[in-house]
Design a protein around this motif. Structure first.
Motif, PDB file in Angstrom:
ATOM      1  N   TYR A 275      68.547 -62.857 132.861  1.00  0.00           N
ATOM      2  CA  TYR A 275      68.533 -61.521 132.273  1.00  0.00           C
ATOM      3  C   TYR A 275      69.869 -61.257 131.591  1.00  0.00           C
ATOM      4  N   PRO A 296      63.690 -65.533 130.927  1.00  0.00           N
ATOM      5  CA  PRO A 296      63.213 -64.810 132.116  1.00  0.00           C
ATOM      6  C   PRO A 296      62.193 -65.642 132.881  1.00  0.00           C
ATOM      7  N   MET A 428      67.210 -61.472 139.515  1.00  0.00           N
ATOM      8  CA  MET A 428      66.009 -61.018 138.820  1.00  0.00           C
ATOM      9  C   MET A 428      64.867 -61.039 139.833  1.00  0.00           C
ATOM     10  N   SER A 449      68.797 -57.201 137.457  1.00  0.00           N
ATOM     11  CA  SER A 449      67.989 -56.968 136.256  1.00  0.00           C
ATOM     12  C   SER A 449      66.968 -55.855 136.441  1.00  0.00           C
ATOM     13  N   ASP A 452      66.519 -53.677 133.394  1.00  0.00           N
ATOM     14  CA  ASP A 452      65.804 -54.358 132.312  1.00  0.00           C
ATOM     15  C   ASP A 452      64.304 -54.387 132.574  1.00  0.00           C
ATOM     16  N   LEU A 458      64.767 -56.480 127.115  1.00  0.00           N
ATOM     17  CA  LEU A 458      64.787 -57.715 126.329  1.00  0.00           C
ATOM     18  C   LEU A 458      65.039 -57.445 124.849  1.00  0.00           C
TER      19      LEU A 458
END
Length: 563
Positions: A275, A296, A428, A449, A452, A458
């Motif tokens: 990430y 990812p 992540m 992450s 995100d 992204l």
């Protein structure tokens, strides 16, 4: 132990596993297995390295399957190999070789990432300065004594001596491992550290490509370990310390792992992270920016989406935390949040699904807290890392906080209205993506992450999808409870919108086949090439030349640079 493992003289890809597959369950181990099973056209080898064969006094056992394309598996221990230790002898040692080691040690305090030339060749460790030289020679004694007098005159010499010995000792063991590895076309490590050093030294030795995929930032994790370690005891009396001074022994270990990380970064053809935040940390730690990309992880979206049809409409107000019951997951904050939320939603439940065998004392403390807050009536018991009661029995149990141990998440997620993570640190977390694929929004702390995944990180299209849950600060049960109450009010539309956004995001960006296609393309490109050929093909303007055009941050089975 090794005799029952698959063996081969050559493989396509050699993976280096430091304390993970096939012995330790967790994200990296699952990633290694996912990679091998998902890319059956390649043959794989795994080189496992650990400290000793035991964890908490129990001998480690294999806990993962071996897919058919795992053709080679070997196991090594860095601090439990007395049989490999040479017999003490009186030898002078190689003066030129120890001069190179002095340069290596000096480089620990600089920002240069290149490994000294002599030390890039395994012959240095096997012929020039052998393991026996390092352990017993006069040159070695003089080298350590010189460093002690120069760098740490106030530290007891015996502490300094054994620290230097223990820091450097694994390097000779790793060099011997590299010499005997099967012929491999690509070396791939999921971390820096000892695994990354194996990949780096293997690449220097064979001139084959080296790929680095960091799941966590190894050097930062080791700093946390070292600076909080209670087995490194020596430090100056407080009154004699300078304001910026701390335990020099710990500092030696930190600098060692920092330098090993730089060696890995500067040799790797590709440096991948999971990430955006991790990529920024890699670059800050010295990774060449032009080699850093994001791939990812992916999950079985289609399989998990099948569980949506099992969901009750509207779902019961169950908030599920999928994670190990350990302090870093901050289970106690989750329990407090459920207590606060129960004042607004009396029938709310908090389900804790994950390993209960890593920290028995913490598991007990969490249960006792739940009892003291009137969220639980009695202590639960566990067998083989699962609750003694069946899933059906636990569902009917009147407790508001329930510990399930390991369970099949495809049975848990359809019964969950919300997923939550209250961790103080994450990389992540795949459990968020698995929840999204099962139609479960997430309320999480703003670590790793998580931002995100929940807000979209992204690209702009990802952000435009919208929120798939909510974020809070760490150790904030009031904020968590507030978000639980908002989403579990099924009349305001927040839960339905978050579920829709979660499904859209995971389908568009986090399918398992996307992750596998990325690595399939990377492996196919690298297999026929030498290290230098791949280096020129990946990017002709390797540092220190300035980047001629901006970089696409996410690699998704396509060219990762554009003009």
């Amino acid at each position: 132990m090794n005799s029952n493992f698959p063996k081969s003289s050559q493989v396509d890809i050699m993976l280096f596993s430091e304390g993970t597959y096939p012995y330790i369950k967790g994200g990296v181990s699952s990633w290694i297995l996912q990679l091998m099973k998902g890319l059956p056209e390649f043959t794989f080898g795994v080189c496992f390295i650990g400290a000793t064969p035991y964890i908490n006094g129990k001998k480690m056992e294999v806990c993962y399957e071996f897919p058919p394309n795992l053709k080679h598996l070997e196991v090594h221990y860095l601090f439990d190999n007395q049989d490999e230790t040479p017999t003490p002898s009186n030898i002078k040692g190689n003066a030129q070789g120890f001069s190179a080691i002095r340069k290596l040690h000096t480089s620990f305090t600089t920002k240069r990432g290149q490994m000294p030339k002599m030390l890039q060749n395994i012959d240095f460790y096997l012929q020039d300065v052998t393991f026996e030289d390092f352990l017993y020679s006069q040159e070695s004694w003089d080298f350590i004594n010189e460093l002690a007098m120069k760098n740490a005159p106030d530290i007891p010499f015996i502490d300094y001596f054994w620290t230097v010995r223990n820091i450097h000792r694994p390097i000779w063991i790793l060099a011997k491992i590299v010499k005997n590895l099967p012929k491999s076309k690509i070396y791939h490590s999921p971390s820096t550290g000892y695994a990354g050093f194996l990949g780096t030294l293997s690449s220097y030795t064979t001139q084959r490509p080296f790929i680095l995929t960091e799941h966590g930032i190894y050097t930062r994790e080791r700093k946390i370990d070292m600076l909080s370690a209670d087995w490194i005891e020596y430090k100056k009396p407080t009154l004699l310390q300078q304001p910026e001074e701390y335990n020099y022994i710990k500092k030696m270990w930190v600098e060692f792992f920092d330098k090993i990380g730089l060696f890995c970064y500067h040799r790797a053809n590709h440096i991948f992270s999971l990430y955006r935040g991790a990529q920024k940390i890699q670059i800050a730690l010295g990774a060449p920016e032009e080699r850093c990309e994001i791939i990812p992880n992916g999950v079985d979206v289609d399989g998990l989406m099948q569980t949506i049809k099992l969901r009750q409409d509207p779902p019961r107000p169950i908030v599920t935390l999928i994670g190990r019951v350990v302090p870093i997951k901050d289970i106690k904050t989750f329990i407090r949040a459920i207590k606060i939320a129960s004042q607004h939603i009396p029938d709310i439940e908090g389900w804790i699904v994950g390993a209960v065998d890593e920290d028995a004392e913490y598991v007990l403390e969490c249960q006792q807290m739940a009892i003291s807050l009137d969220l639980k009536f009695n202590l639960q018991t566990f067998t083989n890392n699962k609750a003694t009661k069946s899933l059906e029995e636990l569902e009917k149990d009147p407790d508001k906080i329930k510990f399930f141990g390991h369970q099949n998440i495809k049975e848990i997620l359809p019964k969950s209205a919300l997923q939550t993570l209250t961790s103080i640190s994450e990389g992540m977390p795949l459990v968020i993506l698995e929840g999204f694929a099962a139609g479960v929004p997430c309320v999480a702390t703003d670590v790793g992450s998580c931002r995100d995944l929940i807000e979209g990180g992204l690209n702009e299209d990802d952000k435009h999808i919208g929120l798939a849950g909510a974020l809070t600060s760490i150790a904030n049960p009031e904020a968590l409870a507030q978000e639980y109450v908002k989403f579990l009010n099924f009349h305001n539309g927040m839960w339905e919108q978050a579920q829709k956004n979660a499904l859209t995001r995971v389908q568009k960006y986090y399918k398992e086949e996307m992750f596998l296609n990325d690595y399939r393309a990377i492996y196919n490109e690298a297999l026929p090439l030498t290290y230098d050929e791949l280096k020129k093909k990946v990017f002709a303007y390797y540092a220190p030349n300035k980047l001629p055009y901006p970089k696409i941050k996410v690699k998704r089975g396509k060219v990762s640079w554009q003009a």
